[in-house]
Design a protein around this motif. Sequence first.
Motif, mmCIF file in Angstrom:
data_model
loop_
_atom_site.group_PDB
_atom_site.id
_atom_site.type_symbol
_atom_site.label_atom_id
_atom_site.label_comp_id
_atom_site.label_asym_id
_atom_site.label_seq_id
_atom_site.Cartn_x
_atom_site.Cartn_y
_atom_site.Cartn_z
ATOM 1 N N LEU A 56 0.821 -1.213 0.000
ATOM 2 C CA LEU A 56 0.000 0.000 0.000
ATOM 3 C C LEU A 56 0.855 1.263 0.000
ATOM 4 C CD1 LEU A 56 -2.650 -0.972 2.725
ATOM 5 C CD2 LEU A 56 -2.731 -1.415 0.257
ATOM 6 N N ASP A 57 0.520 2.207 -0.891
ATOM 7 C CA ASP A 57 1.129 3.526 -0.765
ATOM 8 C C ASP A 57 0.342 4.333 0.266
ATOM 9 O OD1 ASP A 57 -1.160 4.536 -2.022
ATOM 10 O OD2 ASP A 57 -0.174 4.866 -3.944
ATOM 11 N N THR A 58 0.689 5.594 0.457
ATOM 12 C CA THR A 58 0.060 6.398 1.504
ATOM 13 C C THR A 58 -1.441 6.549 1.281
ATOM 14 O OG1 THR A 58 2.110 7.629 1.859
ATOM 15 C CG2 THR A 58 0.088 8.633 2.671
ATOM 16 N N HIS A 59 -1.844 6.816 0.042
ATOM 17 C CA HIS A 59 -3.271 6.979 -0.257
ATOM 18 C C HIS A 59 -4.039 5.691 0.048
ATOM 19 C CE1 HIS A 59 -2.918 10.926 -2.087
ATOM 20 N NE2 HIS A 59 -1.932 10.490 -2.853
ATOM 21 N N ALA A 60 -3.467 4.558 -0.352
ATOM 22 C CA ALA A 60 -4.151 3.282 -0.141
ATOM 23 C C ALA A 60 -4.234 2.934 1.338
ATOM 24 C CB ALA A 60 -3.426 2.175 -0.901
ATOM 25 N N ALA A 84 -5.721 -0.445 -5.740
ATOM 26 C CA ALA A 84 -6.360 -0.162 -7.027
ATOM 27 C C ALA A 84 -7.147 1.145 -6.957
ATOM 28 C CB ALA A 84 -7.277 -1.319 -7.421
ATOM 29 N N TYR A 85 -7.925 1.309 -5.898
ATOM 30 C CA TYR A 85 -8.700 2.541 -5.739
ATOM 31 C C TYR A 85 -7.784 3.746 -5.553
ATOM 32 C CZ TYR A 85 -13.336 0.433 -5.484
ATOM 33 O OH TYR A 85 -14.510 -0.191 -5.790
ATOM 34 N N ALA A 86 -6.700 3.565 -4.814
ATOM 35 C CA ALA A 86 -5.765 4.675 -4.633
ATOM 36 C C ALA A 86 -5.167 5.093 -5.973
ATOM 37 C CB ALA A 86 -4.665 4.277 -3.656
ATOM 38 N N ASP A 87 -4.813 4.118 -6.811
ATOM 39 C CA ASP A 87 -4.278 4.422 -8.141
ATOM 40 C C ASP A 87 -5.272 5.236 -8.965
ATOM 41 O OD1 ASP A 87 -2.058 2.903 -7.522
ATOM 42 O OD2 ASP A 87 -2.675 1.149 -8.701
ATOM 43 N N GLN A 88 -6.526 4.842 -8.933
ATOM 44 C CA GLN A 88 -7.525 5.401 -9.828
ATOM 45 C C GLN A 88 -8.166 6.690 -9.309
ATOM 46 O OE1 GLN A 88 -8.327 4.020 -13.001
ATOM 47 N NE2 GLN A 88 -6.419 2.980 -12.477
ATOM 48 N N LEU A 89 -8.238 6.851 -7.986
ATOM 49 C CA LEU A 89 -9.072 7.923 -7.434
ATOM 50 C C LEU A 89 -8.341 8.932 -6.556
ATOM 51 C CD1 LEU A 89 -12.244 5.823 -6.420
ATOM 52 C CD2 LEU A 89 -11.753 6.972 -8.598
ATOM 53 N N HIS A 90 -7.041 8.762 -6.331
ATOM 54 C CA HIS A 90 -6.377 9.668 -5.382
ATOM 55 C C HIS A 90 -6.424 11.124 -5.845
ATOM 56 C CE1 HIS A 90 -2.975 9.134 -8.203
ATOM 57 N NE2 HIS A 90 -2.605 10.331 -7.781
ATOM 58 N N SER A 91 -6.520 11.363 -7.155
ATOM 59 C CA SER A 91 -6.536 12.747 -7.646
ATOM 60 C C SER A 91 -7.820 13.481 -7.266
ATOM 61 C CB SER A 91 -6.372 12.766 -9.168
ATOM 62 O OG SER A 91 -7.446 12.102 -9.811
ATOM 63 N N TYR A 92 -8.849 12.760 -6.822
ATOM 64 C CA TYR A 92 -10.108 13.398 -6.413
ATOM 65 C C TYR A 92 -10.076 13.835 -4.947
ATOM 66 C CZ TYR A 92 -12.160 11.574 -10.729
ATOM 67 O OH TYR A 92 -12.440 11.289 -12.047
ATOM 68 N N ARG A 93 -9.076 13.412 -4.205
ATOM 69 C CA ARG A 93 -9.038 13.733 -2.772
ATOM 70 C C ARG A 93 -8.872 15.240 -2.560
ATOM 71 N NH1 ARG A 93 -5.317 9.992 0.843
ATOM 72 N NH2 ARG A 93 -6.872 10.693 2.379
ATOM 73 N N GLY A 94 -9.610 15.758 -1.587
ATOM 74 C CA GLY A 94 -9.515 17.175 -1.269
ATOM 75 C C GLY A 94 -10.216 18.087 -2.260
ATOM 76 N N ARG A 95 -10.948 17.507 -3.204
ATOM 77 C CA ARG A 95 -11.650 18.297 -4.211
ATOM 78 C C ARG A 95 -13.159 18.155 -4.033
ATOM 79 N NH1 ARG A 95 -9.623 15.844 -9.699
ATOM 80 N NH2 ARG A 95 -11.540 16.919 -10.336
ATOM 81 N N ASN A 96 -13.891 19.072 -4.626
ATOM 82 C CA ASN A 96 -15.335 18.911 -4.714
ATOM 83 C C ASN A 96 -15.629 17.868 -5.783
ATOM 84 O OD1 ASN A 96 -15.767 20.918 -2.803
ATOM 85 N ND2 ASN A 96 -15.889 22.526 -4.350
ATOM 86 N N LEU A 117 -12.123 10.878 0.786
ATOM 87 C CA LEU A 117 -12.134 11.895 -0.259
ATOM 88 C C LEU A 117 -12.084 13.302 0.320
ATOM 89 C CD1 LEU A 117 -14.761 10.346 -2.704
ATOM 90 C CD2 LEU A 117 -12.318 10.648 -3.154
ATOM 91 N N GLY A 118 -12.704 13.495 1.483
ATOM 92 C CA GLY A 118 -12.633 14.795 2.128
ATOM 93 C C GLY A 118 -13.981 15.478 2.212
ATOM 94 N N PRO A 119 -14.043 16.627 2.899
ATOM 95 C CA PRO A 119 -15.316 17.303 3.173
ATOM 96 C C PRO A 119 -16.026 17.816 1.928
ATOM 97 C CG PRO A 119 -13.444 18.684 3.814
ATOM 98 C CD PRO A 119 -12.886 17.333 3.507
ATOM 99 N N GLN A 193 -15.384 8.227 -14.001
ATOM 100 C CA GLN A 193 -14.565 7.055 -13.703
ATOM 101 C C GLN A 193 -15.510 5.957 -13.229
ATOM 102 O OE1 GLN A 193 -11.160 7.546 -14.196
ATOM 103 N NE2 GLN A 193 -10.925 5.320 -14.159
ATOM 104 N N PHE A 194 -15.638 4.913 -14.029
ATOM 105 C CA PHE A 194 -16.556 3.814 -13.722
ATOM 106 C C PHE A 194 -15.742 2.595 -13.307
ATOM 107 C CE2 PHE A 194 -19.305 0.228 -15.495
ATOM 108 C CZ PHE A 194 -20.072 0.144 -14.349
#
Length: 335
Positions: A56-60, A84-96, A117-119, A193-194
């Motif tokens: 696991l990386d930090t996001h995972a 897998a989820y960290a690879d695909q979705l980490h760029s959405y963290r901290g965003r609306n 994902l964040g607030p 992202q599906f």
Amino acid sequence: MTFDWQLANECFINEMSADKNTDLCNQPDLIIDTDENLSWASEELVILKNSFFESLDTHALELFNAWSNKSEHCSLKVSTYFQAYADQLHSYRGRNCTLVEIGVMEGGSLLAWKEWLGPGARVIGIDINPEAKELEKEGIEIIIGNQADPTFWEVFLKENNDIDIIIDDGGHQYFQQALTFFCILCHAKRKIQFIVEDTSTSFFSNFLEQNEESFVSLMKQVIDNLNLKQIFSKKGLSNWRNDIDLQIVKEYQKIQSLCFYSGLISMKIDPLKGLIPLYLYNVNRRTKKEDLRHSGCITGVKFTWPDPIQPRDVLFKGLVESKNKLLVDVRKKTK
């Protein structure tokens, strides 16, 4: 022939343990589910735990912690999903952003997404069970609907046109997975992202007995259409085979990428991206280097086709100008 699961597991564990000497005792224990008549030995559990956390990386890891801390809301995930989820979705963290997950159960997964994902994240759960509405008191939106109903998806995607991520953790039957895929492909008006979980059901005997093909085989075929987009580039037209149905290729033009993980498939669907991949040079001339792709004396490779159901020997051959033509055999030698 009876498959020896115990021998296979022992071989796999031995390979995993060869380079695993890191002490990860500070990490929490893993609550591993197995069949009633099967279990892991204590030394195997140490190897499995260390291997999991080292992968696991930090996001995972933060996603795993967010999920495992929701123990009051039962949830089941395969261990390989977190990275897998960290690879695909980490760029959405901290965003609306807006995430939709099909399949609510007790809501542990939905609550983990909200935390990870964040607030700024809007999290929506879809389930066919009206009892799922109870989770709304936890601040999660719940929509009651049938993932296999095209009318439901048409209305839902029209009313919620800001969706960024859709995760299918619903019924896992091929027709449910396929209908969800086709509805999103048809009605998506922005990049989505599906992600489909538990695609391993494509190899379950009780799922296959009613079908000639599976959801995984459908996705393998979609890969062909993704590659075939290049046929519209007006480059090398004489090289393409002449039996390609271009209309079918166009029907899948919204798909920009496909990623396969163990038991999980992720794809980017974007109706706004252009259809045609173009061949580009970085300078206004062609290379003057000699083309040597047909040189050398090696003209092919023989290997075992990676089909776990029907493995067979396959030979890839090429065009080589040398008179001394050699084949490379990379098939695993039996003792």
